[in-house]
Scaffold this motif. Structure first.
Motif, mmCIF file in Angstrom:
data_model
loop_
_atom_site.group_PDB
_atom_site.id
_atom_site.type_symbol
_atom_site.label_atom_id
_atom_site.label_comp_id
_atom_site.label_asym_id
_atom_site.label_seq_id
_atom_site.Cartn_x
_atom_site.Cartn_y
_atom_site.Cartn_z
ATOM 1 N N PRO A 143 -5.878 -0.436 -2.101
ATOM 2 C CA PRO A 143 -4.784 0.448 -2.054
ATOM 3 C C PRO A 143 -3.393 -0.558 -2.367
ATOM 4 O O PRO A 143 -2.254 0.011 -2.270
ATOM 5 C CB PRO A 143 -4.616 0.997 -0.778
ATOM 6 C CG PRO A 143 -5.659 0.165 0.175
ATOM 7 C CD PRO A 143 -6.561 -0.451 -0.999
ATOM 8 N N ALA A 144 -3.667 -1.788 -2.600
ATOM 9 C CA ALA A 144 -2.554 -2.717 -2.770
ATOM 10 C C ALA A 144 -2.784 -3.687 -3.952
ATOM 11 O O ALA A 144 -3.874 -4.358 -3.580
ATOM 12 C CB ALA A 144 -1.890 -3.397 -1.468
ATOM 13 N N PRO A 145 -2.001 -3.809 -4.946
ATOM 14 C CA PRO A 145 -0.773 -3.507 -5.031
ATOM 15 C C PRO A 145 -1.168 -1.917 -5.722
ATOM 16 O O PRO A 145 -1.980 -1.728 -6.414
ATOM 17 C CB PRO A 145 -0.325 -4.027 -6.453
ATOM 18 C CG PRO A 145 -1.113 -5.215 -6.636
ATOM 19 C CD PRO A 145 -2.460 -4.962 -5.810
ATOM 20 N N LEU A 146 -0.285 -0.995 -5.339
ATOM 21 C CA LEU A 146 -0.654 0.459 -5.304
ATOM 22 C C LEU A 146 -0.562 0.900 -6.828
ATOM 23 O O LEU A 146 -1.458 1.669 -7.284
ATOM 24 C CB LEU A 146 0.029 1.361 -4.498
ATOM 25 C CG LEU A 146 -0.211 2.694 -4.585
ATOM 26 C CD1 LEU A 146 -1.469 3.106 -3.845
ATOM 27 C CD2 LEU A 146 0.851 3.470 -3.655
ATOM 28 N N LEU A 147 0.656 0.948 -7.290
ATOM 29 C CA LEU A 147 0.897 1.768 -8.593
ATOM 30 C C LEU A 147 0.500 0.919 -9.687
ATOM 31 O O LEU A 147 0.255 -0.310 -9.735
ATOM 32 C CB LEU A 147 2.322 1.673 -8.573
ATOM 33 C CG LEU A 147 3.144 2.565 -7.410
ATOM 34 C CD1 LEU A 147 4.834 2.267 -7.664
ATOM 35 C CD2 LEU A 147 2.813 3.976 -7.469
ATOM 36 N N ALA B 296 0.830 -1.214 0.010
ATOM 37 C CA ALA B 296 -0.219 0.062 0.108
ATOM 38 C C ALA B 296 0.769 1.263 -0.114
ATOM 39 O O ALA B 296 0.348 2.346 0.489
ATOM 40 C CB ALA B 296 -0.880 -0.020 1.336
ATOM 41 N N GLY B 297 2.003 1.117 -0.781
ATOM 42 C CA GLY B 297 2.934 2.451 -0.614
ATOM 43 C C GLY B 297 3.928 2.211 -1.618
ATOM 44 O O GLY B 297 4.189 1.236 -2.386
ATOM 45 N N MET B 298 4.854 3.177 -1.489
ATOM 46 C CA MET B 298 5.854 3.062 -2.346
ATOM 47 C C MET B 298 7.317 4.034 -1.699
ATOM 48 O O MET B 298 6.846 4.772 -0.731
ATOM 49 C CB MET B 298 5.790 3.825 -3.713
ATOM 50 C CG MET B 298 5.326 5.095 -3.854
ATOM 51 S SD MET B 298 5.098 6.005 -5.403
ATOM 52 C CE MET B 298 6.843 6.371 -5.442
ATOM 53 N N SER C 166 5.690 6.509 0.856
ATOM 54 C CA SER C 166 4.656 7.533 0.994
ATOM 55 C C SER C 166 3.421 6.219 0.454
ATOM 56 O O SER C 166 3.455 5.372 0.313
ATOM 57 C CB SER C 166 4.774 8.400 -0.293
ATOM 58 O OG SER C 166 5.035 7.741 -1.450
ATOM 59 N N GLY C 167 2.342 7.226 0.230
ATOM 60 C CA GLY C 167 1.018 6.249 -0.210
ATOM 61 C C GLY C 167 0.135 5.885 1.118
ATOM 62 O O GLY C 167 0.408 6.121 2.350
ATOM 63 N N PRO C 168 -0.834 5.271 0.877
ATOM 64 C CA PRO C 168 -2.009 4.745 1.761
ATOM 65 C C PRO C 168 -1.034 4.246 3.056
ATOM 66 O O PRO C 168 -1.813 4.310 4.103
ATOM 67 C CB PRO C 168 -2.750 3.693 1.346
ATOM 68 C CG PRO C 168 -2.667 4.181 -0.067
ATOM 69 C CD PRO C 168 -1.358 4.675 -0.409
ATOM 70 N N THR D 194 1.071 10.724 -3.962
ATOM 71 C CA THR D 194 1.318 9.650 -4.613
ATOM 72 C C THR D 194 -0.114 9.075 -5.324
ATOM 73 O O THR D 194 -0.177 8.683 -6.406
ATOM 74 C CB THR D 194 1.746 8.421 -3.554
ATOM 75 O OG1 THR D 194 2.891 8.835 -3.040
ATOM 76 C CG2 THR D 194 1.986 6.987 -4.215
ATOM 77 N N MET E 160 11.355 0.711 -13.262
ATOM 78 C CA MET E 160 10.409 0.865 -12.397
ATOM 79 C C MET E 160 9.596 2.132 -12.510
ATOM 80 O O MET E 160 10.386 3.592 -12.627
ATOM 81 C CB MET E 160 11.090 0.748 -10.748
ATOM 82 C CG MET E 160 10.059 0.887 -9.838
ATOM 83 S SD MET E 160 8.936 -0.530 -9.486
ATOM 84 C CE MET E 160 7.690 0.154 -8.634
ATOM 85 N N LEU F 177 -5.739 9.065 -1.187
ATOM 86 C CA LEU F 177 -6.118 8.325 -2.458
ATOM 87 C C LEU F 177 -7.606 8.721 -2.731
ATOM 88 O O LEU F 177 -7.940 9.339 -3.901
ATOM 89 C CB LEU F 177 -6.152 6.975 -2.254
ATOM 90 C CG LEU F 177 -5.042 6.277 -2.648
ATOM 91 C CD1 LEU F 177 -5.041 4.724 -2.936
ATOM 92 C CD2 LEU F 177 -4.032 6.688 -3.712
#
Lengths: 300, 258
Positions: free
Chosen positions: B46-50, A64-66, A215-217, A265, B219, A245
């Motif tokens: 929210p996952a996988p996020l990207l 849930a992030g990066m 970052s991210g949720p 993000t 990436m 989000l």
């Protein structure tokens, strides 16, 4: 319904902005979302000299992030003035320039050199980048230095100064108080949380910088808590960000004490997240009978 | 460039671990060019996020459909494989730059390794349609990893496998080296695949003194040039270039090979 947010002597048209480093200078997203609907556009961080950015790879995804380690890659003041300002001048939304540096002089130099530009509505001062050695986090973790830097920059401009804080401290409330004491007009919190991923096959960190900014949720509850704590101790507006989000995420921040929010993000996942979040906030306000942003506050 | 809701029209396995997905394309949106890519929002969770980037592997303006090839690699692609026909996904495209078309008298040599098949296949199909005779070289470890592709009209497909179980025994670059280059006075090389393969293609292009383009992978977060996350090292006044904006297609002489 009044959606405006007052910062210093001016008002943002609405509380939904897009966070520095996630939206370029707006041009990158012009075909994908209505830029005129933005409450504020926080630009990519600007330093005096151009910065190529950090070694590769710079990104790794997490639950849930990066994590990013971009390293404040930017074109520097000179090229900003010739290459970026002409586009920013065409925008109708408030443009808030994110300023970074490794010394007090560098921050001051950026502001002095761009302050005459009408396209710049305010400054967001990045004292919280975890990804460069002297990327401001050395400032952002010490209340004495935060107050002194804020005071120095305050003297250089009539535009609003927003200090952007790092969560990587023992007490973010102390740092926020120091910024207010130095003359800050608002607080943005939070920048990314320091994080790290290890590749168990190569037995090395996933990114050459070893750690980066999460970052991210995944970090949203950290941001909401920071906004809650900061908004208890300062009288200036608090701008909440970290893992927003959806409009529901934004409403959490507002209820916790934020006067405005930023989507970071989330723009990568939903390019027009800002418009959707703003519409969600408006619907929520209608249903709750809220007339203005302050009506979000004081419920607990 | 547009972010749009698309329907999944077809999904099929084309080799072990590789799938091709066909999706609907808005009539009003410009056609993607060979080399360009899309990003897919795989889930509302929210996952996988990207979003996940994939090069286009084909496009049909009459039917308004596009296709992409993906490899089952992690949670996002495994999730994509479970999406049913007629279900909808959010797609952002066309993104990035495209391959340079060959000159009329040039022989296009197209090299694909593994997941690099997508953009090269689209280029091969387009060139084939437009009167060129592309030679598409597809390399893989063994027969079961090689996709079964419908034949080209004017061009030809050459399979290579490391173990010799299909086609030429050896890598795609070994195959290229085995060609009679005197018959290819003006070849132009296009490649996409693992970094080592691209580097070998680049070296071959230098040796033969022919133009060469590579489609690069990195990436990626935003896909539109905003975040500076997908940088790769290049030779030139700027140290880095963004795969999503200046790329994904680069003149192989511009890449700083490591």
């Amino acid at each position: 319904m009044d959606l405006t947010v007052k910062i210093r002597n001016k008002t943002l048209p609405n509380p939904v902005g897009v966070a520095s480093g996630t939206f370029g200078y707006g041009e990158e997203y012009a075909q994908l979302t209505d830029l005129s609907a933005l409450g504020a556009l926080y630009t990519k961080a600007l330093t005096v000299e151009p910065r190529p950015g950090n070694a590769l790879p710079r990104l790794v995804e997490t639950p849930a992030g990066m994590i990013n380690s971009i390293g404040l890659a930017n074109v520097g003041v000179e090229r900003f003035l010739t290459e970026k300002i002409p586009y920013l001048e065409t925008l109708t939304c408030p443009v808030i320039l994110n300023v970074a540096g490794s010394t007090e002089e560098e921050y001051a130099s950026v502001i002095s050199r761009v302050d005459s530009q009408n396209a710049i509505w305010a400054y967001e001062v990045n004292i919280s980048c975890p990804n460069v050695k002297h990327g401001g986090m050395a400032f952002g973790t010490d209340p004495v230095q935060v107050e002194r830097l804020t005071k120095t920059l305050r003297k250089l401009t009539d535009k609003a100064i927003i200090m952007k804080l790092t969560p990587n401290v023992t007490d973010i409330a102390l740092i926020a108080q120091a910024a207010e004491a130095g003359g800050a007009d608002a607080i943005s919190c939070i920048n990314t949380v320091m994080g790290m991923v290890v590749d168990i096959n190569s037995r090395k960190p996933a990114i050459p910088a070893i750690s980066g900014g999460l970052s991210g949720p995944a970090i949203r509850p950290v941001g909401v808590a920071a906004v809650w704590r900061v908004s208890r101790v300062v009288t200036i507006p608090v701008i909440g960000l970290g893992g927003i989000l959806t409009w529901e995420d934004a409403v959490q921040y507002l209820l916790a004490g934020a006067d405005a929010i930023q989507i970071g993000t989330g723009n990568f996942v939903t390019p027009d997240a800002s418009v959707k979040v703003l519409n969600g906030i408006i619907s929520y306000m209608k249903e709750a009978g809220f007339q203005k942003i302050e009506d979000f506050h004081g419920h607990f | 460039m547009k972010n749009f809701g698309s329907s999944i029209l077809n999904q099929k396995e084309i080799a072990i671990g590789y799938r091709e997905m066909t999706i609907s394309w808005p009539q009003s949106l410009e056609a993607p060019l060979p080399g360009q890519f899309l990003t897919v929002k795989v889930t509302e969770n929210p996952a996988p996020l990207l979003r996940r980037p994939f090069a286009l592997s084909g496009f049909d303006r009459e039917k308004n459909t596009a296709s992409l090839i993906y490899q089952l690699r992690g949670p996002a692609t495994r999730l994509m494989a479970t999406l049913e026909i007629n279900s909808s996904i959010e797609v952002l495209s066309p993104l990035g730059n495209n391959f340079t078309l060959p000159e009329k008298d040039e022989t296009p040599l197209l090299v694909a390794g593994g997941i690099g098949l997508g953009p090269v296949l689209y280029l091969a199909r387009e060139l084939d349609k437009n009167g060129f005779s592309p030679r598409l070289v597809v390399g893989g470890r063994t027969e079961s990893f090689l996709p079964d592709l419908s034949n080209l009209k004017n061009g030809s497909i050459h399979y290579c496998s490391d173990d010799g179980s299909a086609g030429f025994r050896g890598t795609a670059v070994d195959y290229l080296k085995s060609l009679d280059w005197k018959e290819l006075p003006s070849a132009r090389l296009y490649s996409c695949g693992p970094q080592g393969m691209l580097n070998a293609c680049h070296n071959l292009a230098l040796e033969k003194n022919i133009p060469s383009e590579v489609s690069m992978e990195q990436m990626m977060a935003c896909g539109v040039g905003a975040c500076m996350g997908c940088a790769i090292e290049v030779i030139g006044p700027e140290q880095y270039a963004r795969v999503c904006k200046e790329g994904p297609v680069f003149d192989s002489r511009r890449i700083k090979w490591t």
